[in-house]
Design a protein around this motif. Sequence first.
Motif, short mmCIF file in Angstrom:
data_model
loop_
_atom_site.label_atom_id
_atom_site.label_comp_id
_atom_site.label_asym_id
_atom_site.label_seq_id
_atom_site.Cartn_x
_atom_site.Cartn_y
_atom_site.Cartn_z
N MET A 90 -2.59 13.68 -9.34
CA MET A 90 -1.73 12.91 -8.43
C MET A 90 -0.41 13.65 -8.17
SD MET A 90 -2.84 10.15 -7.05
CE MET A 90 -1.30 9.39 -6.57
N TYR A 91 0.10 14.32 -9.19
CA TYR A 91 1.33 15.10 -9.03
C TYR A 91 1.11 16.27 -8.07
CZ TYR A 91 5.05 18.42 -10.07
OH TYR A 91 6.07 19.32 -9.96
N CYS B 251 0.85 15.12 -4.52
CA CYS B 251 2.16 14.85 -3.93
C CYS B 251 2.82 16.15 -3.47
CB CYS B 251 3.04 14.13 -4.94
SG CYS B 251 4.69 13.71 -4.34
N VAL C 290 1.23 17.26 -0.14
CA VAL C 290 1.66 16.42 0.99
C VAL C 290 3.08 16.80 1.42
CG1 VAL C 290 2.18 14.05 1.69
CG2 VAL C 290 0.13 14.52 0.35
N LYS C 291 3.94 17.10 0.46
CA LYS C 291 5.32 17.49 0.79
C LYS C 291 5.38 18.88 1.42
CE LYS C 291 7.83 14.71 -2.63
NZ LYS C 291 8.73 14.75 -3.81
N HIS D 219 -8.70 17.86 -3.05
CA HIS D 219 -7.41 18.48 -2.72
C HIS D 219 -7.56 19.54 -1.63
CE1 HIS D 219 -6.07 16.35 -6.20
NE2 HIS D 219 -4.89 16.93 -6.23
N TYR E 111 4.93 13.02 6.15
CA TYR E 111 4.92 12.76 4.71
C TYR E 111 4.81 11.27 4.39
CZ TYR E 111 6.61 12.08 -0.04
OH TYR E 111 6.74 11.67 -1.34
N TRP F 60 1.52 9.92 2.51
CA TRP F 60 1.66 9.56 1.10
C TRP F 60 1.34 8.08 0.88
CZ3 TRP F 60 0.93 11.49 -3.22
CH2 TRP F 60 1.48 10.99 -4.40
N ARG F 61 1.65 7.25 1.88
CA ARG F 61 1.30 5.84 1.76
C ARG F 61 -0.22 5.67 1.72
NH1 ARG F 61 3.36 3.94 6.37
NH2 ARG F 61 5.45 3.77 5.46
N LYS G 206 -1.63 7.05 -1.70
CA LYS G 206 -1.39 6.16 -2.85
C LYS G 206 -2.38 5.00 -2.88
CE LYS G 206 3.02 5.52 -2.05
NZ LYS G 206 4.40 5.02 -2.20
#
Length: 526
Positions: A148-149, A152, A155-156, A314, A333, A337-338, A341
């Motif tokens: 999950m890290y 993130c 995505v960034k 990924h 982003y 990201w929404r 999650k």
Amino acid sequence: MGEVVEESNNIITLQRVEMESPAAEEQELVVSAPPMQLHDNSPYFSGKPLLLVEHSDVTKRRGGTHSLTPFFTPLGSPIRRAIQMTKFDPQDAWLPITESRNGNAFYAAFHTLCSGIGIQALVLPVSFTILGWTWGVICLTIAFVWQMYTLCLLVKLHESPETGVRYSRYLHICQATFGNKLGKLMAIFPIMYLSGGTCVALIIVGGSTLNLFFQIICGHGCNAKPLTTVEWYLVFTCAAVLLSQLPNLNSIAGVSLIGAATAIGYCTIMWLVAVTEGRLEGVSYDPVGPVENVALIFGVLNALGIIAFAFRGHNLILEIQATMPSSEKRTTYVPMWRGVKVAYLIIALCLFPLAIGGYWAYGQKIPENGGMLTAIYAYHGRDTSQFVLALTSLLVIINSVSSFQIYGMPMFDDMESKYTKRKNKPCPWWLRALFRTMFGYGCFFVAVAIPFLGSFAGLTGGVAVPVTFAYPCFLWLKIKKPKKYSMMWVLNWVLGASGMVLSVVLIAAGVYVVIDAGIEVSFFKP
């Protein structure tokens, strides 16, 4: 003299050119950009991208006709920043991943769910037979948080405010960050293996489950002549190839929704059946430990590879995010990201009960080949409703066909990009259809030739580890350049290095387990 803005390799440069007309003294600033960048629907530009002003001296020289020349606003203005952000590859408008940029958080959730949960989750209880209860749950939790890290981070990293580039493909961000040769060397094999190899595995699982579905529906007293395994593979491949003719990634959002729903359905049915039917007689939870220390170590590593293989997808995250529109005020982003999650919350609610419930019900008796799917038919084929078994099989088949589309999309994109780069024009519809048909039946040939591919789950997990757990950390270090010895610097170096070491030992362990335990090699005998 004049200035010309040229776009090459995603970099906009200014250069002086000689004007052949007598009015070469007048200063004209010409903007040259791909048509898609100046289109009304472009995510960065409006229909009038530049402020145009009239020069009186030019008007007089041209006999009173109005001459409008682009006027660049100050560096800090919104228009200037928007111009700086627009550095698209003009071929993006011709390729299936970036052809349509009208995605949203819902589409992102559908695609992420479809790619993040699937047949690889069904073998999770097998890893618990080596790790046991405590370490099995701990390792599964650590892997989930770790991925999950890194998710993130990816995505960034999709959009770079400094350069204005959108990295729309995992391979491209690796090449842009580590260099063309090194980036391709590091990423092309695991990424293409995850795409092509997964499609081959889906044909094997989907075709075999079609055979089971037919047997359940037909019943014991059925006189119909069943198809051979190869013929069931062919039936599944035909369905997958037909569905693969949808043009781009956004167009298969509905397919991904169906794939996600069916994956949630069969995962839930399987662990519910296992728990409600109760534990098998004589079930044991003692970890299977070989006598030799070396064999024990490699067995544990192979179990970790199975867990790592469960968290794939990924390699598709940047591609999914590339389907979203972006602007200076609203980047991709937030919606991406929404959607991610929500998707991974649902994935966790499927994977953890499946792994824990499956191991509780079957313990050391869980089949190594097929995991939960094999266990349901082997242990509950007679005492469970035929409707439930048929429904489970149907959901697996539909999910496999749906997942084939999203995992095949990077391969479709790569094949078409070779044509567009050579011809500098979009791929015609008939050639696009031919590419996808060739890919589908190529996967069918491999599935028939190597039907024992599912026995390499631990080895496959080792190959996929860098894409999921290591590369995103190194990409962040290279692109964002955090302060040396800061928390982000240390964290990413530790996770990245650990991921690379883990990949090497998992591959070695996977090879050792395959050689030590032995597999039934049957080329062209599915």
